[in-house]
Design a protein around this motif. Sequence first.
Motif, PDB file in Angstrom:
ATOM      1  N   GLU A   1       0.818  -1.202   0.000  1.00 31.20           N
ATOM      2  CA  GLU A   1       0.000   0.000   0.000  1.00 31.20           C
ATOM      3  C   GLU A   1       0.859   1.262   0.000  1.00 31.20           C
ATOM      4  O   GLU A   1       0.575   2.228  -0.713  1.00 31.20           O
ATOM      5  CB  GLU A   1      -0.938   0.008   1.211  1.00 31.20           C
ATOM      6  N   ALA A   2       1.930   1.256   0.799  1.00 32.38           N
ATOM      7  CA  ALA A   2       2.803   2.435   0.880  1.00 32.38           C
ATOM      8  C   ALA A   2       3.558   2.641  -0.428  1.00 32.38           C
ATOM      9  O   ALA A   2       3.733   3.785  -0.882  1.00 32.38           O
ATOM     10  CB  ALA A   2       3.780   2.277   2.043  1.00 32.38           C
ATOM     11  N   ILE A   3       3.997   1.552  -1.038  1.00 33.45           N
ATOM     12  CA  ILE A   3       4.682   1.656  -2.335  1.00 33.45           C
ATOM     13  C   ILE A   3       3.728   2.232  -3.380  1.00 33.45           C
ATOM     14  O   ILE A   3       4.083   3.126  -4.158  1.00 33.45           O
ATOM     15  CB  ILE A   3       5.213   0.279  -2.783  1.00 33.45           C
ATOM     16  N   ALA A   4       2.510   1.727  -3.395  1.00 32.40           N
ATOM     17  CA  ALA A   4       1.507   2.212  -4.363  1.00 32.40           C
ATOM     18  C   ALA A   4       1.223   3.692  -4.170  1.00 32.40           C
ATOM     19  O   ALA A   4       1.113   4.448  -5.144  1.00 32.40           O
ATOM     20  CB  ALA A   4       0.224   1.384  -4.224  1.00 32.40           C
ATOM     21  N   GLN A   5       1.098   4.122  -2.920  1.00 27.40           N
ATOM     22  CA  GLN A   5       0.839   5.539  -2.649  1.00 27.40           C
ATOM     23  C   GLN A   5       1.990   6.414  -3.137  1.00 27.40           C
ATOM     24  O   GLN A   5       1.770   7.488  -3.717  1.00 27.40           O
ATOM     25  CB  GLN A   5       0.619   5.746  -1.156  1.00 27.40           C
ATOM     26  N   ALA A   6       3.236   5.964  -2.906  1.00 30.87           N
ATOM     27  CA  ALA A   6       4.394   6.741  -3.347  1.00 30.87           C
ATOM     28  C   ALA A   6       4.491   6.774  -4.866  1.00 30.87           C
ATOM     29  O   ALA A   6       4.849   7.808  -5.454  1.00 30.87           O
ATOM     30  CB  ALA A   6       5.667   6.166  -2.741  1.00 30.87           C
ATOM     31  N   MET A   7       4.161   5.668  -5.519  1.00 26.94           N
ATOM     32  CA  MET A   7       4.168   5.639  -6.989  1.00 26.94           C
ATOM     33  C   MET A   7       3.127   6.600  -7.547  1.00 26.94           C
ATOM     34  O   MET A   7       3.391   7.334  -8.507  1.00 26.94           O
ATOM     35  CB  MET A   7       3.925   4.212  -7.488  1.00 26.94           C
ATOM     36  N   ALA A   8       1.953   6.601  -6.939  1.00 26.19           N
ATOM     37  CA  ALA A   8       0.905   7.522  -7.385  1.00 26.19           C
ATOM     38  C   ALA A   8       1.306   8.974  -7.151  1.00 26.19           C
ATOM     39  O   ALA A   8       1.046   9.857  -7.990  1.00 26.19           O
ATOM     40  CB  ALA A   8      -0.402   7.206  -6.655  1.00 26.19           C
ATOM     41  N   ALA A   9       1.982   9.241  -6.036  1.00 27.71           N
ATOM     42  CA  ALA A   9       2.438  10.605  -5.744  1.00 27.71           C
ATOM     43  C   ALA A   9       3.497  11.051  -6.744  1.00 27.71           C
ATOM     44  O   ALA A   9       3.518  12.215  -7.181  1.00 27.71           O
ATOM     45  CB  ALA A   9       2.993  10.678  -4.318  1.00 27.71           C
ATOM     46  N   SER A  10       4.377  10.132  -7.128  1.00 30.40           N
ATOM     47  CA  SER A  10       5.392  10.468  -8.119  1.00 30.40           C
ATOM     48  C   SER A  10       4.750  10.799  -9.461  1.00 30.40           C
ATOM     49  O   SER A  10       5.111  11.776 -10.127  1.00 30.40           O
ATOM     50  CB  SER A  10       6.375   9.299  -8.271  1.00 30.40           C
ATOM     51  N   ARG A  11       3.790   9.994  -9.857  1.00 31.81           N
ATOM     52  CA  ARG A  11       3.091  10.255 -11.119  1.00 31.81           C
ATOM     53  C   ARG A  11       2.370  11.599 -11.080  1.00 31.81           C
ATOM     54  O   ARG A  11       2.420  12.375 -12.043  1.00 31.81           O
ATOM     55  CB  ARG A  11       2.105   9.121 -11.391  1.00 31.81           C
ATOM     56  N   ALA A  12       1.718  11.896  -9.957  1.00 32.52           N
ATOM     57  CA  ALA A  12       0.954  13.140  -9.847  1.00 32.52           C
ATOM     58  C   ALA A  12       1.847  14.373  -9.890  1.00 32.52           C
ATOM     59  O   ALA A  12       1.434  15.429 -10.393  1.00 32.52           O
ATOM     60  CB  ALA A  12       0.140  13.126  -8.554  1.00 32.52           C
ATOM     61  N   SER A  13       3.075  14.247  -9.378  1.00 34.95           N
ATOM     62  CA  SER A  13       3.974  15.411  -9.313  1.00 34.95           C
ATOM     63  C   SER A  13       4.904  15.502 -10.527  1.00 34.95           C
ATOM     64  O   SER A  13       5.668  16.462 -10.637  1.00 34.95           O
ATOM     65  CB  SER A  13       4.812  15.353  -8.034  1.00 34.95           C
ATOM     66  N   TRP A  14       4.827  14.534 -11.424  1.00 35.26           N
ATOM     67  CA  TRP A  14       5.718  14.510 -12.578  1.00 35.26           C
ATOM     68  C   TRP A  14       5.392  15.646 -13.544  1.00 35.26           C
ATOM     69  O   TRP A  14       4.268  15.796 -13.993  1.00 35.26           O
ATOM     70  CB  TRP A  14       5.616  13.174 -13.297  1.00 35.26           C
ATOM     71  N   ALA A  15       6.418  16.445 -13.854  1.00 35.37           N
ATOM     72  CA  ALA A  15       6.259  17.522 -14.832  1.00 35.37           C
ATOM     73  C   ALA A  15       7.425  17.494 -15.809  1.00 35.37           C
ATOM     74  O   ALA A  15       7.886  18.535 -16.275  1.00 35.37           O
ATOM     75  CB  ALA A  15       6.184  18.865 -14.124  1.00 35.37           C
ATOM     76  N   GLY A  16       7.912  16.308 -16.077  1.00 35.28           N
ATOM     77  CA  GLY A  16       9.076  16.162 -16.932  1.00 35.28           C
ATOM     78  C   GLY A  16      10.320  15.920 -16.093  1.00 35.28           C
ATOM     79  O   GLY A  16      10.312  16.038 -14.865  1.00 35.28           O
ATOM     80  N   PRO A  17      11.424  15.558 -16.744  1.00 36.60           N
ATOM     81  CA  PRO A  17      12.660  15.241 -16.019  1.00 36.60           C
ATOM     82  C   PRO A  17      13.167  16.421 -15.207  1.00 36.60           C
ATOM     83  O   PRO A  17      13.009  17.579 -15.593  1.00 36.60           O
ATOM     84  CB  PRO A  17      13.642  14.863 -17.132  1.00 36.60           C
ATOM     85  N   VAL A  18      13.755  16.121 -14.066  1.00 33.47           N
ATOM     86  CA  VAL A  18      14.360  17.154 -13.222  1.00 33.47           C
ATOM     87  C   VAL A  18      15.524  17.769 -13.991  1.00 33.47           C
ATOM     88  O   VAL A  18      16.449  17.054 -14.420  1.00 33.47           O
ATOM     89  CB  VAL A  18      14.837  16.559 -11.886  1.00 33.47           C
ATOM     90  N   ARG A  19      15.529  19.072 -14.163  1.00 36.75           N
ATOM     91  CA  ARG A  19      16.496  19.715 -15.054  1.00 36.75           C
ATOM     92  C   ARG A  19      17.896  19.794 -14.453  1.00 36.75           C
ATOM     93  O   ARG A  19      18.885  19.601 -15.149  1.00 36.75           O
ATOM     94  CB  ARG A  19      16.003  21.116 -15.429  1.00 36.75           C
TER      95      ARG A  19
END
Length: 362
Positions: free
Chosen positions: A321-339
């Motif tokens: 559950e914690a892994i899934a939540q973190a994966m979803a948070a990463s997807r939600a905050s993704w705005a392209g590669p970190v410059r």
Amino acid sequence: MQKIDWLTGRAAPYRRPIWDVLGNRFDFQIRLLENSRQFHCRPGNRPDDWYEFGLRGADTAFVPTKRLQRGEENYYLALRSPVRRGVDGVILGGWESPAYWQALAQLKTSRRPVRSVGFYESTLASQGHKNGPIAAARRWYFRNLDAVVVPGEASAEAVAAMGVDDHRIFVGFNPVDVDWIARESTRSPLRGRGHRFIYIGQLVPRKAPLALIQAFAHCRDEADTLTIVGKGELARAVNAEIDRLGLSETVELFPTVSYQDVPALLARHDTLVLPSLTEVWGLVVNEALAAGLHVVVSRNAGVAPSVADMDGVHLCEPEREAIAQAMAASRASWAGPVRTPAILAFTPQRFADVFVRALNQS
């Protein structure tokens, strides 16, 4: 010029940049306890080019050894002197194998002072023995070194717990060749609408690949994908779990990838996931951050406290559950590669400087 040896088991490619820096400062030799023939006889979960990539252009010598394997671990008994005569200092890349004890005994009985520097990566969470004779032997070994280099605060805590004085502990940041990875990880065009997750590592219980697959099934959007690169004892179970969850169209499997192809592979993805139950460090996290990816990493990984404040890092407990939540948070905050990834500041040169201080500080 000081004569320095680094004694280690295998020619790990991620250590090459540090060795190159030390080779420019000292009469420096990498003393390997495992030769290429031994490696290819049983490489474990490493790709075929992994060993050779670490050898290219380096001043290396092979110590004749008897090798014993137990699970993921290799143990070596040196059949002759593990270090060169007349050395001024030796970096001992481990402690579990008899060869490291043989080297330490050689240094302690030398007629001239020889600086002994240990390199210890484990944390309190990843140590295999908390009490008993093995833990006592480990304490004795590290207390009898002149200095110990560690790759982060979590490892420093473990060494201090053994009773090593603070002034003999030298703390750095475990690096990879971040400049090379950033340079080679040319971004590929986005593929469809989904978020692209990737796991690179052994398929063994401590890495929790089954929990990762279950977490992906739990949190994925329709167009999301997961790439799994690795092999190990759980390979069949991983395939079975993918089939059971109906993920065969969205999860792609590769048994291995050559080390030189890792940057390009990372660049085709958005988030690396490392959900390990125990992890000494987790250098693939460094590699992913250098390539501009987000990372989801278990709090149990040694790297976690050192990267926690970097852009794109999502820490989690190693549970579905914690892994899934973190994966979803990463997807939600993704705005392209970190410059401009913060990890780029932690270079092999910077870590090599820590070893130089440990070798020279009295």
